[in-house]
Design an enzyme around this catalytic site. Structure first.
Site, PDB file in Angstrom:
ATOM      1  N   ASP A  79       6.178 -10.981   8.458  1.00  0.00           N
ATOM      2  CA  ASP A  79       6.737  -9.929   9.315  1.00  0.00           C
ATOM      3  C   ASP A  79       6.815 -10.350  10.774  1.00  0.00           C
ATOM      4  O   ASP A  79       7.225  -9.560  11.630  1.00  0.00           O
ATOM      5  CB  ASP A  79       5.916  -8.639   9.179  1.00  0.00           C
ATOM      6  CG  ASP A  79       4.463  -8.807   9.628  1.00  0.00           C
ATOM      7  OD1 ASP A  79       4.041  -9.955   9.860  1.00  0.00           O
ATOM      8  OD2 ASP A  79       3.763  -7.784   9.739  1.00  0.00           O
TER       9      ASP A  79
ATOM     10  N   ARG B 157     -13.122 -29.409  12.096  1.00  0.00           N
ATOM     11  CA  ARG B 157     -14.446 -29.769  11.579  1.00  0.00           C
ATOM     12  C   ARG B 157     -14.941 -28.791  10.519  1.00  0.00           C
ATOM     13  O   ARG B 157     -15.917 -29.079   9.827  1.00  0.00           O
ATOM     14  CB  ARG B 157     -15.462 -29.851  12.735  1.00  0.00           C
ATOM     15  CG  ARG B 157     -15.310 -31.125  13.570  1.00  0.00           C
ATOM     16  CD  ARG B 157     -16.467 -31.318  14.531  1.00  0.00           C
ATOM     17  NE  ARG B 157     -16.493 -30.310  15.576  1.00  0.00           N
ATOM     18  CZ  ARG B 157     -15.836 -30.408  16.734  1.00  0.00           C
ATOM     19  NH1 ARG B 157     -15.091 -31.474  16.983  1.00  0.00           N
ATOM     20  NH2 ARG B 157     -15.927 -29.454  17.640  1.00  0.00           N
TER      21      ARG B 157
ATOM     22  N   ASP C   8       2.655  -6.052   2.285  1.00  0.00           N
ATOM     23  CA  ASP C   8       1.368  -5.452   2.640  1.00  0.00           C
ATOM     24  C   ASP C   8       1.603  -4.191   3.490  1.00  0.00           C
ATOM     25  O   ASP C   8       0.827  -3.882   4.391  1.00  0.00           O
ATOM     26  CB  ASP C   8       0.494  -6.449   3.393  1.00  0.00           C
ATOM     27  CG  ASP C   8      -0.955  -5.989   3.536  1.00  0.00           C
ATOM     28  OD1 ASP C   8      -1.395  -5.152   2.724  1.00  0.00           O
ATOM     29  OD2 ASP C   8      -1.631  -6.449   4.472  1.00  0.00           O
TER      30      ASP C   8
ATOM     31  N   HIS D 299       0.821  -1.210   0.000  1.00  0.00           N
ATOM     32  CA  HIS D 299       0.000   0.000   0.000  1.00  0.00           C
ATOM     33  C   HIS D 299       0.854   1.260   0.000  1.00  0.00           C
ATOM     34  O   HIS D 299       0.517   2.248  -0.667  1.00  0.00           O
ATOM     35  CB  HIS D 299      -0.924  -0.003   1.217  1.00  0.00           C
ATOM     36  CG  HIS D 299      -1.914  -1.110   1.201  1.00  0.00           C
ATOM     37  ND1 HIS D 299      -3.072  -1.063   0.470  1.00  0.00           N
ATOM     38  CD2 HIS D 299      -1.913  -2.327   1.820  1.00  0.00           C
ATOM     39  CE1 HIS D 299      -3.757  -2.188   0.632  1.00  0.00           C
ATOM     40  NE2 HIS D 299      -3.066  -2.973   1.444  1.00  0.00           N
TER      41      HIS D 299
ATOM     42  N   GLU E 258      -7.256  -4.197  -3.776  1.00  0.00           N
ATOM     43  CA  GLU E 258      -7.694  -4.921  -2.576  1.00  0.00           C
ATOM     44  C   GLU E 258      -8.989  -4.285  -2.078  1.00  0.00           C
ATOM     45  O   GLU E 258      -8.976  -3.264  -1.399  1.00  0.00           O
ATOM     46  CB  GLU E 258      -6.619  -4.880  -1.493  1.00  0.00           C
ATOM     47  CG  GLU E 258      -6.958  -5.776  -0.316  1.00  0.00           C
ATOM     48  CD  GLU E 258      -5.886  -5.791   0.751  1.00  0.00           C
ATOM     49  OE1 GLU E 258      -5.964  -6.661   1.633  1.00  0.00           O
ATOM     50  OE2 GLU E 258      -4.977  -4.944   0.716  1.00  0.00           O
TER      51      GLU E 258
ATOM     52  N   ALA F 252      -3.309  -3.553  11.644  1.00  0.00           N
ATOM     53  CA  ALA F 252      -3.446  -2.941  10.325  1.00  0.00           C
ATOM     54  C   ALA F 252      -2.384  -3.521   9.393  1.00  0.00           C
ATOM     55  O   ALA F 252      -1.844  -4.600   9.636  1.00  0.00           O
ATOM     56  CB  ALA F 252      -3.328  -1.422  10.442  1.00  0.00           C
TER      57      ALA F 252
ATOM     58  N   ALA G  60      -7.418 -12.198   7.742  1.00  0.00           N
ATOM     59  CA  ALA G  60      -8.720 -11.746   7.238  1.00  0.00           C
ATOM     60  C   ALA G  60      -9.404 -12.807   6.380  1.00  0.00           C
ATOM     61  O   ALA G  60      -9.994 -12.518   5.344  1.00  0.00           O
ATOM     62  CB  ALA G  60      -8.589 -10.435   6.468  1.00  0.00           C
TER      63      ALA G  60
ATOM     64  N   HIS H 195       1.884 -10.546  11.534  1.00  0.00           N
ATOM     65  CA  HIS H 195       0.694 -11.094  10.895  1.00  0.00           C
ATOM     66  C   HIS H 195       0.693 -12.622  10.888  1.00  0.00           C
ATOM     67  O   HIS H 195      -0.373 -13.231  10.865  1.00  0.00           O
ATOM     68  CB  HIS H 195       0.588 -10.582   9.454  1.00  0.00           C
ATOM     69  CG  HIS H 195       0.142  -9.163   9.361  1.00  0.00           C
ATOM     70  ND1 HIS H 195       0.988  -8.111   9.632  1.00  0.00           N
ATOM     71  CD2 HIS H 195      -1.063  -8.615   9.031  1.00  0.00           C
ATOM     72  CE1 HIS H 195       0.320  -6.974   9.466  1.00  0.00           C
ATOM     73  NE2 HIS H 195      -0.913  -7.252   9.103  1.00  0.00           N
TER      74      HIS H 195
END
Length: 390
Positions: free
Chosen positions: A256, A236, A281, A71, A141, A315, A229, A259
């Site tokens: 990193d 199951r 990201d 980004h 995205e 974030a 996300a 995440h």
């Protein structure tokens, strides 16, 4: 002509089925922005007076990193939609080993996304301007994602998939993230994206395993930041994560160590192998240290290398690509040459640009990064020009 000498050159190795390894005693010859040849250094000694040399000092000489999902960095963001922001990213990224990238949009009003994509188009039309990393296209995205799995995306801007919104930028968009469960079983949007050459990626999705499997059968062929996300793996209900791990297509990983836990990185490597691509990201706060920043119109707070929204939601990353490569190699025990593949030839192959990028072979662009055993970047060349280092 320029010869890069005295380096540990990372090359495809026929003895390793084409996987990267260090071939000792090689020199990389550069002419007119391309790799002229890769030859044994001993062959240069008789003709060394006919070209310039650049001493790699015993460091690795690697294909330049390709960051397909970023980004922003160094105070600039794709959604700024300005020439200045793009120039800041282009000029700053070679310090992290990146020689080409896909500026990535956020879930914002479509008018703002369009402005950002139009600015990316301008950069694509002038790849040599500014002496920095190349812009290969854009990564879109959102906004066609799940409100329940929005992560750090703004829920107010999420909308149903509509190809008419994408069509004006089909020459720019290379990847598009989608929550397939929001399509209501109608995959015509995916069909239109594929016909336009856009790779559709599952991400920001609460799809159950069966929904994800159907999406893959219908043409979704990539996964946006694996584990993050998306509906998690459960014994199951394997969820989207289980479906992605089972499929033979490329999934992104943010290595990193924020995440994705190192153990998750090892699991991803063992199950996906050469179908992983390392991404950052990263947001505009990358490279700026701790403090307050912004992402997609939302306040972001960075502390000790972790970026969060005001409500504590993690974030975007603030890790640069050199750290991502170093982390993944350390966490998995994979050699640096093999790790480099996941940030070079794997994304180049998926995007169909491996004829020009992704490995150090004659005829390809001289996009090269030089780093030590800890992936500290010493120099980066873009189209044969030294853009970072001395």
């Amino acid at each position: 002509m320029l010869a890069i000498v005295n380096g540990k050159v990372i090359l495809p190795d026929e003895r390793e089925n084409g996987h990267f390894s260090v071939i000792p005693g090689m020199a990389v010859m550069i002419e007119d922005g391309h790799i002229k040849d890769v030859v044994p250094e001993v062959r240069l000694r008789a003709d060394i007076k006919h070209f310039d040399t650049w001493n790699a000092g015993g460091c690795y000489v690697s294909p330049g990193f390709i960051n397909i999902h970023i980004h922003g960095c160094f105070g600039a963001d794709t959604m700024d939609a300005t020439e200045g922001a793009m120039l800041t990213m282009r000029r700053g990224l070679p310090a992290t080993g990146v020689t080409s990238f896909l500026p990535t949009t956020m879930t914002c009003p479509m008018e703002e996304i369009g402005q950002a994509l139009a600015q990316v188009r301008k950069c694509m039309e002038h790849p040599g301007a500014g002496r920095g990393a190349e812009v290969l296209g854009a990564y879109m995205e959102g906004p066609f994602i799940s409100p329940a799995h929005k992560g750090s995306q703004a829920e107010a801007n999420i909308r149903r998939a509509d190809f008419s919104l994408v069509e004006p930028y089909k020459d720019v968009v290379k990847y598009l993230t989608l929550a397939p469960e929001e399509l209501g079983g109608d995959y015509s949007f995916v069909d239109k994206c594929r016909q336009a050459g856009i790779i559709v990626s599952l991400g920001h999705s609460g799809a159950i395993y069966e929904e994800a499997e159907e999406a893959f059968r219908k043409g979704v062929s990539h996964a946006t930041h694996l584990f993050n996300a998306m509906s998690p793996l459960h014994h199951r209900e394997p969820g989207a994560v289980g479906a992605v791990l089972e499929q033979d297509f490329v999934a992104e990983l943010i290595a990193d160590d924020v995440h994705c836990h190192p153990a998750a990185q090892r699991l991803a490597w063992r199950l996906k192998g050469d179908k992983l691509v390392l991404i950052t990201d990263s947001c505009r706060a990358c490279g700026l240290g701790d403090g307050e920043s912004e992402l997609g119109g939302q306040r972001v707070f960075v502390e000790c290398g972790v970026a969060t929204l005001a409500d504590g939601t993690i974030a975007a990353s603030v890790a640069p690509m050199d750290r991502v490569v170093a982390n993944f190699a350390r966490n998995t025990g994979l050699s640096l040459p093999r790790t480099v593949e996941l940030a070079t030839i794997v994304p180049a192959r998926e995007m169909g640009c491996e004829g020009q990028r992704g490995s150090l072979e004659p005829g390809k662009l001289a996009n090269i990064t030089v780093f030590d055993d800890k992936v500290n970047i010493f120099a980066t060349f873009v189209r044969g020009q030294l853009c970072y280092g001395s």
